[in-house]
Design an enzyme around this catalytic site. Sequence first.
Site, PDB file in Angstrom:
ATOM      1  N   GLY A  55     -91.071  73.708   0.262  1.00  0.00           N
ATOM      2  CA  GLY A  55     -91.891  73.908   1.458  1.00  0.00           C
ATOM      3  C   GLY A  55     -92.011  72.672   2.324  1.00  0.00           C
ATOM      4  N   HIS A  56     -91.430  71.540   1.885  1.00  0.00           N
ATOM      5  CA  HIS A  56     -91.607  70.271   2.620  1.00  0.00           C
ATOM      6  C   HIS A  56     -90.341  69.452   2.583  1.00  0.00           C
ATOM      7  CE1 HIS A  56     -93.591  66.451   3.801  1.00  0.00           C
ATOM      8  NE2 HIS A  56     -94.478  67.262   4.339  1.00  0.00           N
ATOM      9  N   PHE A  57     -89.337  69.722   3.204  1.00  0.00           N
ATOM     10  CA  PHE A  57     -88.961  70.910   3.973  1.00  0.00           C
ATOM     11  C   PHE A  57     -87.619  71.366   3.452  1.00  0.00           C
ATOM     12  CE2 PHE A  57     -91.740  68.399   6.669  1.00  0.00           C
ATOM     13  CZ  PHE A  57     -92.666  69.332   7.064  1.00  0.00           C
TER      14      PHE A  57
END
Length: 158
Positions: A55-57
């Site tokens: 999610g990052h990234f």
Amino acid sequence: MSQAPAHPGFDINGIIRHQRNRYPVLLIDRVTDVDPGKSARAVKCFTYNEWFFPGHFDDEPNVPGFVQIESLTQTFIMTFLCMEEYRGMKTNFVSINNVRFKRKVVPGDVLKIEARLTSFKRGLAIGSAESFVDGEPACSGDFVVAVPEILDRYKPRG
């Protein structure tokens, strides 16, 4: 008069015995050495398998700032939680100041963290920590952390 040698450090099991953070937020892998009541050094090895990278990234994975700060804080609290009288006590943030991010931290990087305890009185720990990747500064900050069990002893009774 000779000074007592610094403690050689703690593996993951030793860290777990001394502080309360657990997966998925135990964010240091080893405390390499500690001078109880003064300083601690730790490492965190980041692999692509970390829970936050997707999610990052997904197109440019890097370690979120809050993860870096928590890694510094967990090293900082080991400066006093390594002392038998404070072992395993809960800690709470009071303040985080002067945070600086100097470089991106990516999968494969090893974060080397150095923490210093400047003051520990009445359950308030004051100090700082900084981290490096391949000798380059990565992140730093100043911390005030409370140990509620000790701090409560000094609260006025009403």
